[in-house]
Structures are given as structure tokens and as C-alpha cells.
Design a protein around this motif. Structure first.
Motif, short mmCIF file in Angstrom:
data_model
loop_
_atom_site.label_atom_id
_atom_site.label_comp_id
_atom_site.label_asym_id
_atom_site.label_seq_id
_atom_site.Cartn_x
_atom_site.Cartn_y
_atom_site.Cartn_z
N LEU A 262 0.75 -1.18 0.02
CA LEU A 262 0.03 0.11 -0.09
C LEU A 262 1.09 1.12 -0.01
O LEU A 262 0.48 2.12 -0.79
N SER A 263 2.02 1.27 0.79
CA SER A 263 2.58 2.52 0.93
C SER A 263 3.36 2.64 -0.29
O SER A 263 3.84 3.84 -0.89
N ARG A 264 3.81 1.58 -1.11
CA ARG A 264 4.64 1.81 -2.03
C ARG A 264 3.67 2.37 -3.54
O ARG A 264 4.30 3.01 -3.98
N ASN A 265 2.58 2.10 -3.43
CA ASN A 265 1.73 2.27 -4.55
C ASN A 265 0.71 3.33 -4.43
O ASN A 265 0.01 3.76 -5.36
N HIS A 266 0.44 3.76 -3.16
CA HIS A 266 -0.58 4.75 -2.78
C HIS A 266 0.03 5.83 -1.86
O HIS A 266 0.94 5.70 -0.92
N ASP A 267 -0.64 6.91 -1.90
CA ASP A 267 -0.30 8.12 -0.75
C ASP A 267 -1.24 7.66 0.53
O ASP A 267 -2.29 8.32 0.45
N LEU A 268 -0.47 7.19 1.45
CA LEU A 268 -1.35 6.60 2.60
C LEU A 268 -1.95 7.88 3.36
O LEU A 268 -2.61 7.82 4.36
N SER A 269 -1.18 9.10 3.35
CA SER A 269 -1.50 10.37 3.93
C SER A 269 -2.80 10.73 3.73
O SER A 269 -3.39 11.61 4.23
N ARG A 270 -3.47 10.26 2.56
CA ARG A 270 -4.68 10.81 2.30
C ARG A 270 -5.71 9.74 2.90
O ARG A 270 -7.26 9.99 2.53
N ILE A 271 -5.45 8.87 3.26
CA ILE A 271 -6.43 7.77 3.98
C ILE A 271 -7.14 8.55 5.16
O ILE A 271 -6.30 8.79 6.30
N LYS A 272 -8.46 8.58 5.19
CA LYS A 272 -9.04 9.36 6.34
C LYS A 272 -9.74 8.49 7.34
O LYS A 272 -10.08 8.70 8.64
N SER A 273 -10.27 7.06 6.71
CA SER A 273 -10.61 6.18 7.90
C SER A 273 -10.47 4.88 7.19
O SER A 273 -10.06 4.54 6.14
N ILE A 274 -10.44 3.92 8.00
CA ILE A 274 -10.11 2.45 7.90
C ILE A 274 -11.37 1.53 8.48
O ILE A 274 -11.69 1.81 9.58
N GLY A 275 -11.95 0.66 7.64
CA GLY A 275 -12.80 -0.18 8.02
C GLY A 275 -12.18 -1.46 7.84
O GLY A 275 -11.19 -1.88 7.11
N GLY A 276 -12.79 -2.71 8.31
CA GLY A 276 -12.29 -4.04 8.12
C GLY A 276 -13.39 -5.32 8.47
O GLY A 276 -14.30 -4.69 9.00
N ALA A 277 -12.79 -6.25 8.11
CA ALA A 277 -13.97 -7.54 8.30
C ALA A 277 -13.01 -8.53 8.37
O ALA A 277 -11.76 -8.67 7.57
N ALA A 278 -13.19 -9.65 9.18
CA ALA A 278 -12.25 -10.78 9.00
C ALA A 278 -13.20 -12.16 9.29
O ALA A 278 -14.28 -12.16 9.79
N GLN A 279 -12.55 -13.17 8.78
CA GLN A 279 -13.17 -14.50 9.09
C GLN A 279 -13.27 -14.52 10.55
O GLN A 279 -12.81 -13.91 11.39
N HIS A 280 -14.45 -15.60 10.92
CA HIS A 280 -14.82 -15.79 12.37
C HIS A 280 -13.85 -16.73 12.96
O HIS A 280 -13.76 -18.00 12.64
N ALA A 281 -12.67 -16.15 13.76
CA ALA A 281 -11.79 -17.17 14.14
C ALA A 281 -11.12 -16.44 15.45
O ALA A 281 -11.37 -15.12 15.62
N LEU A 282 -10.76 -17.20 16.28
CA LEU A 282 -10.03 -16.63 17.54
C LEU A 282 -8.68 -16.55 17.46
O LEU A 282 -8.09 -17.49 17.15
N THR B 139 -3.57 -19.22 28.41
CA THR B 139 -4.39 -18.11 27.83
C THR B 139 -4.78 -17.06 28.83
O THR B 139 -5.44 -17.32 29.79
N GLY B 140 -4.46 -15.80 28.37
CA GLY B 140 -4.62 -14.88 29.30
C GLY B 140 -6.00 -13.79 28.36
O GLY B 140 -6.52 -13.27 29.18
N ARG B 141 -6.05 -13.97 27.14
CA ARG B 141 -6.96 -13.07 26.34
C ARG B 141 -7.27 -13.71 24.95
O ARG B 141 -6.45 -14.40 24.38
N VAL B 142 -8.50 -13.76 24.66
CA VAL B 142 -8.85 -14.29 23.30
C VAL B 142 -9.44 -13.01 22.66
O VAL B 142 -10.17 -12.28 23.20
N GLN B 143 -9.41 -12.92 21.36
CA GLN B 143 -9.94 -11.89 20.52
C GLN B 143 -10.22 -12.39 19.10
O GLN B 143 -9.85 -13.33 18.71
N LEU B 144 -11.54 -11.92 18.64
CA LEU B 144 -11.63 -12.29 17.20
C LEU B 144 -10.99 -11.74 16.51
O LEU B 144 -10.17 -10.81 16.76
N ALA B 145 -10.72 -12.37 15.02
CA ALA B 145 -9.72 -12.03 14.14
C ALA B 145 -9.85 -10.64 13.85
O ALA B 145 -9.03 -9.86 13.49
N SER B 146 -11.10 -10.14 13.87
CA SER B 146 -11.42 -8.81 13.37
C SER B 146 -10.77 -7.69 14.35
O SER B 146 -10.21 -6.62 13.88
#
Length: 223
Positions: free
Chosen positions: A80-100, A191-198
Motif C-alpha cells: 500500500l505504501s509503495r503504490n498509494h499515498d497513505l497520508s490521504r487515508i481518512k478512515s479504515i474499516g475492516g472485516a475478518a473471518q470468524h476465528a479466535l 491463555t490470558g486473552r482471546v480476540q476475534l480475528a477482526s
């Protein structure tokens, strides 16, 4: 090499952690597509020797290395940094498979004080996770545990009304129960903490611990 434009309207970045790839999509304020970058786990991180991004084991157990996700994010950010100007990114969204993601109870590096000059995988080695290879959304080995949860809650209708979903062979809550009941006891004990992949992906991006959303808690049976 694509030209990196330093001026222009705001851009918005979407990340998707799938079973076989980590993908980034950039759109502009008009929702027009600006660019797509992708890390194919089998190809770009072939040293892990996954097939479709997973390991397959007897008994329908499908797992994937958490470290591969982290290295994949490093590689994706590099593209991303090589091909795009990341300073213009104003927000980030995401999704992930259901995994812990299973963090050890030992001290982990503070997410807010990481050295920005080091790659993420230099901060987070496989030794930080009580399960270095975690069940994926394709895993069906916890099917009987999913049915047990459904039975305890009074059947599919009552389970759906209480937690928002009914039993499925890849239910994350069932995967968690299977680890506790059938895996070596030390896995659960360390185990001290579990997080969803997202939430895990969001934590690496934001530099702070991110919780699961209400929608995710419902869809995974973790409500």
C-alpha cells in the motif's frame, strides 16, 4: 511502478482478512475504486506451506498460523505504501473471518508503545500465543460442541433468541469450548486473552486493544 499521487481528495481503506488472503481496497469520496492490493498466503508467504491459507488435520480440523496473518499485514502495508499515498487515508474499516486469536497470559508488548520503525511481526512472535495455529472459519471439528451449546440453551429457536444465532459446525463459541474440554489443559491455563480475528486486526492497526462488536458477539455465539 504506479505513480503515487501526493494530492487529491480523501481516500478510504477497507481491509478483509479471509481464509486464503488479506486484501485491501481503497475508494475515494465518490466511492470510486482507487486501487486494490492483496497478499495471497499460499503464494506470498509460501514458507508456511498452507493450502488455501490453512493447514488440514485428521478430524476435519482446519487451522492457520496467526504469525502468518501478522506477516501478511506487514506485507500488505508495504504494498500500500509503495503504490498509494497513505497520508490521504481518512478512515479504515475492516472485516475478518470468524476465528479466535489466543494470547498467552504472560506480558505482551504494549500496543501503544511499539517501535514504528519495526515490522509488526518483529514485535509479535508466535511465542506470544497459546495457540500459534488457530481454528479457522472452515473448521468443523467443534460440531458436537456447537450442538451441546444449542441443547443447553433449549434448542435452536431459544438459542437464536438469546444469542442471535443457532448452532453451526464452525461456531466460534463451540471452538472455544472444544479447546477447553479436549485440548491439553495447559493451553487453556496459559491463555490470558482471546480476540476475534477482526478485533485482533483492528488492534494491530490502531495500537490499542479492540473489543468485538455486538454483531460479531451475536454471530459467533459469544454473546
Amino acid at each position: 511502478m504506479p505513480t503515487v499521487h501526493k494530492t487529491g481528495q480523501a481516500l478510504f481503506l477497507g481491509l478483509e482478512l479471509a481464509t486464503d488472503q488479506l486484501r485491501a481496497t481503497i475508494v475515494d469520496e465518490s466511492l470510486d475504486l482507487v486501487g486494490v492490493e492483496c497478499v495471497e498466503f499460499d503464494v506470498d508467504l509460501s514458507e508456511y506451506q498452507t493450502h488455501g491459507g490453512i493447514f488440514t488435520n485428521p478430524g476435519d480440523a482446519y487451522t492457520t498460523p496467526v504469525e502468518m496473518w501478522i506477516k501478511g499485514l506487514d506485507l500488505l502495508l508495504e504494498k500500500l505504501s509503495r503504490n498509494h499515498d497513505l497520508s490521504r487515508i481518512k478512515s479504515i474499516g475492516g472485516a475478518a473471518q470468524h476465528a479466535l486469536v489466543w494470547w498467552k497470559s504472560t506480558t505482551v508488548p504494549s500496543l501503544s508503545s511499539l517501535d514504528p520503525h519495526l515490522l509488526l511481526h518483529n514485535h509479535f512472535s508466535a511465542q506470544l500465543f497459546s495457540l500459534p495455529n488457530v481454528p479457522t472459519a472452515s473448521d468443523t471439528s467443534a460440531h458436537t460442541h456447537a450442538l451441546a451449546i444449542e441443547s443447553i440453551l433449549g434448542g435452536p429457536d431459544l438459542m437464536a433468541s438469546r444469542v442471535g444465532t443457532c448452532a453451526s459446525s464452525s461456531l466460534v463459541a463451540a471452538q472455544l469450548l472444544r479447546v477447553r474440554e479436549t485440548w491439553p489443559q495447559e493451553v487453556w491455563a496459559r491463555t490470558g486473552r482471546v480476540q476475534l480475528a477482526s478485533a485482533f486486526l483492528g488492534s494491530l492497526i490502531t495500537g490499542k486493544w479492540m473489543p468485538m462488536t455486538e454483531a460479531e458477539a451475536s454471530a459467533t455465539g459469544m454473546w
